[in-house]
Design a protein around this motif. Structure first.
Motif, PDB file in Angstrom:
ATOM      1  N   TYR A 341       0.810  -1.226   0.000  1.00 40.85           N
ATOM      2  CA  TYR A 341       0.000   0.000   0.000  1.00 40.85           C
ATOM      3  C   TYR A 341       0.842   1.275   0.000  1.00 40.85           C
ATOM      4  O   TYR A 341       0.591   2.186  -0.811  1.00 40.85           O
ATOM      5  N   PRO A 342       1.873   1.411   0.875  1.00 45.28           N
ATOM      6  CA  PRO A 342       2.655   2.657   0.840  1.00 45.28           C
ATOM      7  C   PRO A 342       3.329   2.906  -0.509  1.00 45.28           C
ATOM      8  O   PRO A 342       3.321   4.036  -1.013  1.00 45.28           O
ATOM      9  N   THR A 343       3.902   1.860  -1.099  1.00 42.78           N
ATOM     10  CA  THR A 343       4.539   2.022  -2.403  1.00 42.78           C
ATOM     11  C   THR A 343       3.503   2.368  -3.471  1.00 42.78           C
ATOM     12  O   THR A 343       3.757   3.215  -4.347  1.00 42.78           O
ATOM     13  N   PHE A 344       2.349   1.718  -3.387  1.00 43.37           N
ATOM     14  CA  PHE A 344       1.276   1.995  -4.334  1.00 43.37           C
ATOM     15  C   PHE A 344       0.869   3.463  -4.288  1.00 43.37           C
ATOM     16  O   PHE A 344       0.798   4.138  -5.333  1.00 43.37           O
ATOM     17  N   ILE A 345       0.602   3.997  -3.110  1.00 45.31           N
ATOM     18  CA  ILE A 345       0.188   5.392  -2.973  1.00 45.31           C
ATOM     19  C   ILE A 345       1.293   6.328  -3.449  1.00 45.31           C
ATOM     20  O   ILE A 345       1.052   7.321  -4.157  1.00 45.31           O
ATOM     21  N   LEU A 346       2.533   6.012  -3.075  1.00 39.75           N
ATOM     22  CA  LEU A 346       3.655   6.865  -3.466  1.00 39.75           C
ATOM     23  C   LEU A 346       3.779   6.951  -4.984  1.00 39.75           C
ATOM     24  O   LEU A 346       3.931   8.049  -5.545  1.00 39.75           O
ATOM     25  N   LEU A 354       2.529  15.986  -4.157  1.00 44.20           N
ATOM     26  CA  LEU A 354       3.639  16.897  -3.863  1.00 44.20           C
ATOM     27  C   LEU A 354       3.536  18.146  -4.729  1.00 44.20           C
ATOM     28  O   LEU A 354       3.760  19.272  -4.250  1.00 44.20           O
ATOM     29  N   ALA A 355       3.192  17.981  -5.983  1.00 46.88           N
ATOM     30  CA  ALA A 355       3.028  19.138  -6.868  1.00 46.88           C
ATOM     31  C   ALA A 355       1.936  20.073  -6.351  1.00 46.88           C
ATOM     32  O   ALA A 355       2.101  21.297  -6.353  1.00 46.88           O
ATOM     33  N   LEU A 356       0.820  19.493  -5.887  1.00 51.49           N
ATOM     34  CA  LEU A 356      -0.242  20.344  -5.331  1.00 51.49           C
ATOM     35  C   LEU A 356       0.234  21.061  -4.074  1.00 51.49           C
ATOM     36  O   LEU A 356      -0.122  22.221  -3.831  1.00 51.49           O
ATOM     37  N   ARG A 357       1.059  20.373  -3.281  1.00 57.96           N
ATOM     38  CA  ARG A 357       1.578  20.993  -2.051  1.00 57.96           C
ATOM     39  C   ARG A 357       2.492  22.162  -2.373  1.00 57.96           C
ATOM     40  O   ARG A 357       2.564  23.138  -1.614  1.00 57.96           O
ATOM     41  N   LEU A 358       3.198  22.106  -3.487  1.00 61.52           N
ATOM     42  CA  LEU A 358       4.145  23.155  -3.851  1.00 61.52           C
ATOM     43  C   LEU A 358       3.485  24.357  -4.517  1.00 61.52           C
ATOM     44  O   LEU A 358       4.157  25.356  -4.802  1.00 61.52           O
ATOM     45  N   ARG A 359       2.190  24.257  -4.804  1.00 59.80           N
ATOM     46  CA  ARG A 359       1.497  25.409  -5.389  1.00 59.80           C
ATOM     47  C   ARG A 359       1.524  26.590  -4.428  1.00 59.80           C
ATOM     48  O   ARG A 359       1.507  26.414  -3.209  1.00 59.80           O
ATOM     49  N   ARG A 360       1.510  27.770  -4.981  1.00 55.33           N
ATOM     50  CA  ARG A 360       1.320  28.971  -4.165  1.00 55.33           C
ATOM     51  C   ARG A 360      -0.148  29.352  -4.232  1.00 55.33           C
ATOM     52  O   ARG A 360      -0.612  29.913  -5.207  1.00 55.33           O
ATOM     53  N   TRP A 420       4.565  29.059  -9.346  1.00 53.65           N
ATOM     54  CA  TRP A 420       4.039  27.713  -9.573  1.00 53.65           C
ATOM     55  C   TRP A 420       5.031  26.822 -10.331  1.00 53.65           C
ATOM     56  O   TRP A 420       4.714  25.683 -10.654  1.00 53.65           O
ATOM     57  N   ARG A 421       6.232  27.338 -10.622  1.00 50.58           N
ATOM     58  CA  ARG A 421       7.137  26.580 -11.493  1.00 50.58           C
ATOM     59  C   ARG A 421       7.713  25.345 -10.825  1.00 50.58           C
ATOM     60  O   ARG A 421       7.915  24.324 -11.480  1.00 50.58           O
ATOM     61  N   ALA A 422       7.982  25.394  -9.541  1.00 51.11           N
ATOM     62  CA  ALA A 422       8.480  24.193  -8.845  1.00 51.11           C
ATOM     63  C   ALA A 422       7.418  23.100  -8.877  1.00 51.11           C
ATOM     64  O   ALA A 422       7.721  21.922  -9.143  1.00 51.11           O
ATOM     65  N   ALA A 423       6.173  23.491  -8.642  1.00 56.34           N
ATOM     66  CA  ALA A 423       5.078  22.525  -8.713  1.00 56.34           C
ATOM     67  C   ALA A 423       4.953  21.961 -10.119  1.00 56.34           C
ATOM     68  O   ALA A 423       4.721  20.761 -10.308  1.00 56.34           O
ATOM     69  N   ARG A 424       5.133  22.810 -11.114  1.00 54.73           N
ATOM     70  CA  ARG A 424       5.030  22.365 -12.498  1.00 54.73           C
ATOM     71  C   ARG A 424       6.115  21.353 -12.844  1.00 54.73           C
ATOM     72  O   ARG A 424       5.854  20.353 -13.516  1.00 54.73           O
ATOM     73  N   ARG A 425       7.347  21.598 -12.396  1.00 56.35           N
ATOM     74  CA  ARG A 425       8.442  20.671 -12.690  1.00 56.35           C
ATOM     75  C   ARG A 425       8.162  19.287 -12.102  1.00 56.35           C
ATOM     76  O   ARG A 425       8.386  18.265 -12.751  1.00 56.35           O
ATOM     77  N   VAL A 426       7.670  19.263 -10.872  1.00 53.35           N
ATOM     78  CA  VAL A 426       7.354  17.977 -10.243  1.00 53.35           C
ATOM     79  C   VAL A 426       6.227  17.285 -10.993  1.00 53.35           C
ATOM     80  O   VAL A 426       6.311  16.080 -11.297  1.00 53.35           O
ATOM     81  N   ALA A 427       5.176  18.027 -11.308  1.00 52.76           N
ATOM     82  CA  ALA A 427       4.030  17.442 -11.996  1.00 52.76           C
ATOM     83  C   ALA A 427       4.426  16.866 -13.355  1.00 52.76           C
ATOM     84  O   ALA A 427       4.023  15.761 -13.718  1.00 52.76           O
ATOM     85  N   LEU A 428       5.241  17.598 -14.114  1.00 48.15           N
ATOM     86  CA  LEU A 428       5.644  17.128 -15.438  1.00 48.15           C
ATOM     87  C   LEU A 428       6.567  15.915 -15.354  1.00 48.15           C
ATOM     88  O   LEU A 428       6.503  15.014 -16.207  1.00 48.15           O
ATOM     89  N   THR A 429       7.414  15.872 -14.349  1.00 53.23           N
ATOM     90  CA  THR A 429       8.292  14.707 -14.184  1.00 53.23           C
ATOM     91  C   THR A 429       7.480  13.446 -13.947  1.00 53.23           C
ATOM     92  O   THR A 429       7.679  12.411 -14.592  1.00 53.23           O
ATOM     93  N   VAL A 430       6.537  13.532 -13.008  1.00 47.70           N
ATOM     94  CA  VAL A 430       5.693  12.371 -12.708  1.00 47.70           C
ATOM     95  C   VAL A 430       4.834  12.017 -13.918  1.00 47.70           C
ATOM     96  O   VAL A 430       4.676  10.835 -14.271  1.00 47.70           O
TER      97      VAL A 430
END
Length: 517
Positions: A341-346, A354-360, A420-430
Motif C-alpha cells: 500500500y505505501p509504495t502503491f500510494i507513493l 507533492l506538486a499540489l503541495r508546492l502550489r502557491r 508555480w514553477r516548482a510545482a510544475r516541474r514535479v508534476a511534469l516529471t511524474v
C-alpha cells in the motif's frame, strides 16, 4: 462556502455585449443529463414496466430536467472549434479502445459484446432458461440499451456496435468539451486535454519493482489499482464516463458555472451506468451541498433538494434493478496486500500530491477540493466488492479525474507564474514517467490484431453466469419483475469468436473468456 463565481466573469456593464459563438455549458450539461435520462427509460423498456410507470417516471424526469435547465447560476461558453477537436479525439480514442472492432479490444469486451448481442437478438423482457431456474441480466446496462435498440431496428449486432461507438463518442465529446471550458485560451486547453488524457501513475516503476513484464498491461502490480485515463476508456468506458460526467459538472459548480441542483439531479441517474463510480461521486456531491447549507433559505432547500427527489423517483426502478440479489455478489475474502500500500500510494499519486503541495495558493478550485481528492484516494483502496479490485478501480475514477484537472492547472499556470514553477516541474516529471502506461495501451491497440466478432450470448462466453451480470428471476421484487418474460434457452457455438484474441494481462491468446468455466 457558497457557489464560487467565475473569476473571469464579465462585469454587469457588459450584459448587452454579443455572446461569443459556440455552445453554452448549460446545453452541454443538459445534453449529458438527457442521455442519462434516456438510459433510465431504456431500463423501463428492458424490464417491461407498465404504462402507469412510464407516465409517472417520465413526468418526474421531465420536471427534474426542466428545473435544472431553468435554475439560476449557469455560465461559460464552449467554442465550436474546441468541441469539434474534442469530438475528433473522442472518436479516435474509442476506436483505438476497440469500439467498432477496427482495432484490438481488451478481453473485457468479450463479455460486453455478448451482453450487447443478447440485448439485440432477444425480445425485451427476457429470461435465460438455465439450470437452477430462470435468470435475468442484472448489470449496469445503461451504456448498452440505446445501441441495442438501434441494432434491433437496423437488423444486426454490428449496427449496435457502431451505435455504441457513436453514443460513447458523443458522451466523451461533451465531457471533454465541458472540461475545455475550465481553461482559458486555446494553448491552455490543448495542454490541459493532453495532461488529462495522458494522466497516469508511475506504473512502469511499480511493474519493474514487482519484476513484471513491461510490455503488457502495467497496472496490476500492487494488488491495488488506480487506472490511467486511457486505460479507463479502453477497458471500462461506462465506468469512466460515469465518473467524468460528474467530475466535470462538479468542477463547473466550483467555478460558479453549474448550479448545485444539477449535481443532485445527476447523482441518482448515474448508477445505471456504473454504480461503483457513482459511489466515488458521493463525497463531492456532499461537499457541494455542505459548503452552502448555512445560507439556504426555504426556497433554496426546495429547489436544490426537493426537486431532485423527482429524479430519484424516476431512477427508482433502475436502482432496485441494480441491487437485485446483491448479497450474491459478496465481498472479497482475500486479505488486502497492506505491505504494498505505501509504495502503491507513493507511485500512483504521491508525486502529484507533492506538486499540489508546492502550489502557491489553492488555485481555481480551493483547498477543500484537493483534500476531498486526497482523502478519497487514500481510503478507496480498502473497499472491496466481489473477488477483485473492481471497487477501488471504479470508485476512484471521479477523484482521479479531478486530480488530473488540478495537475493540468499546475502545468498550465506554472508556465506563466514563477510561484508555480516548482510545482510544475514535479508534476511534469511524474506525468512523463506515467505516460508509459497510456502509450503501452495505445501501442497494443495498433499492433495487436483487431477484435473478432463475438458469436455467442452471455452464457456462451461465461457458462454458468456470474452474480455480477445475472440474477435469479425469483429474486426480483414484484414491482420491477419482468412479467411474462419468455424463457430463452442459450444455444451457442463451441467457439464464441474466430481468430486471435490475446489477453493484455499475460499476453497469451485466449479461446475462451478468462471467466469461462
Amino acid at each position: 462556502m457558497e457557489d464560487l463565481p467565475h473569476p473571469n466573469a464579465a462585469p454587469e456593464s457588459c450584459a448587452p455585449c454579443p455572446a461569443p459563438a459556440g455552445v453554452s455549458l448549460r446545453a452541454v450539461i443538459m445534453a449529458l443529463l438527457g442521455a442519462l435520462a434516456v438510459m433510465q427509460v431504456g431500463v423501463w423498456a428492458f424490464l417491461g414496466l407498465s404504462l402507469w410507470w412510464w407516465a409517472l417516471g417520465g413526468g418526474a424526469l421531465g420536471i427534474a430536467l426542466i428545473v435544472v435547465a431553468r435554475a439560476p447560476g449557469w455560465g461559460a461558453m464552449l467554442s465550436w472549434r474546441d468541441l469539434a477537436l474534442c469530438g475528433a479525439v473522442s472518436v479516435l480514442l474509442l476506436a483505438l479502445g476497440g469500439e467498432g472492432r477496427q482495432f484490438y479490444a481488451n478481453t473485457d469486451w468479450q463479455v460486453r459484446l455478448a451482453v450487447l448481442r443478447d440485448l439485440v437478438v432477444q425480445p425485451w423482457p427476457f429470461a435465460y432458461d438455465v439450470p437452477g431456474g430462470p435468470s435475468v441480466l442484472r448489470a449496469p446496462l445503461g451504456m448498452y440499451l440505446a445501441p441495442a435498440l438501434v441494432g434491433k431496428a437496423a437488423g444486426g449486432l454490428y449496427a449496435a456496435e457502431l451505435a455504441l461507438w457513436a453514443q460513447n463518442s458523443l458522451l466523451l465529446t461533451l465531457v471533454l468539451g465541458a472540461g475545455s471550458a475550465l481553461f482559458d485560451g486555446a494553448r491552455a486547453r490543448a495542454v490541459a486535454l493532453g495532461v488529462f488524457l495522458g494522466f497516469s501513475g508511475m506504473d512502469v516503476v511499480g511493474q519493474a519493482i514487482a519484476s513484471q513484464p513491461l510490455w503488457l498491461h502495467l497496472e496490476q502490480w500492487a494488488g491495488f489499482q488506480f487506472t490511467a485515463a486511457v486505460t479507463q476508456l479502453f477497458w471500462v468506458p461506462q465506468h469512466c464516463l460515469t465518473g467524468w460526467i460528474f467530475a466535470v459538472a462538479y468542477l463547473g459548480w466550483r467555478r460558479g458555472w453549474v448550479p448545485r441542483v444539477a449535481l443532485a439531479v445527476m447523482l441518482p441517474l448515474l448508477p445505471l451506468l456504473s454504480p461503483l463510480a457513482a459511489v466515488g461521486c458521493a463525497p463531492f456531491a456532499l461537499h457541494a451541498y455542505g459548503a452552502g447549507w448555512r445560507g439556504f433559505g426555504a426556497r433554496d432547500w426546495w429547489r436544490d433538494l426537493g426537486w431532485p427527489v423527482l429524479a430519484g423517483v424516476a431512477a427508482l426502478p433502475g436502482l432496485l434493478y441494480l441491487v437485485v440479489a446483491g448479497d450474491t455478489v459478496g465481498g472479497a475474502s482475500a486479505p488486502l496486500p497492506m505491505s504494498s500500500y505505501p509504495t502503491f500510494i507513493l507511485l500512483e499519486i504521491g508525486g502529484y500530491l507533492l506538486a499540489l503541495r508546492l502550489r502557491r495558493g489553492a488555485g481555481d478550485y480551493g483547498a477543500a477540493v484537493a483534500w476531498i481528492v486526497v482523502g478519497s484516494l487514500l481510503v478507496i483502496p480498502f473497499g472491496r466488492v466481489g473477488a477483485g479490485m473492481d471497487f477501488a478501480m471504479r470508485a476512484s475514477i471521479p477523484a482521479l479525474a479531478i486530480l488530473a484537472v488540478l495537475v493540468a492547472e499546475v502545468v498550465v499556470r506554472g508556465a506563466q507564474d514563477a510561484d508555480w514553477r516548482a510545482a510544475r516541474r514535479v508534476a511534469l516529471t511524474v506525468f512523463c514517467i506515467g505516460l508509459v502506461t497510456p502509450v503501452g495501451e495505445i501501442g497494443r491497440a495498433i499492433i495487436w490484431p483487431p477484435a473478432p466478432a463475438v458469436t455467442c450470448g452471455y452464457y456462451g462466453v461465461v457458462p454458468g453466469g456470474l452474480a455480477t451480470y445475472v440474477a435469479p428471476l425469483n429474486r426480483f421484487p414484484a414491482v420491477i419483475a419482468p412479467a411474462l418474460a419468455p424463457r430463452i434457452a442459450p444455444h451457442d457455438p463451441a467457439h464464441c469468436w474466430n481468430g486471435r484474441w490475446p489477453d493484455a494481462v499475460d499476453g497469451r491468446d485466449v479461446q475462451a473468456h478468462p471467466g469461462r468455466g
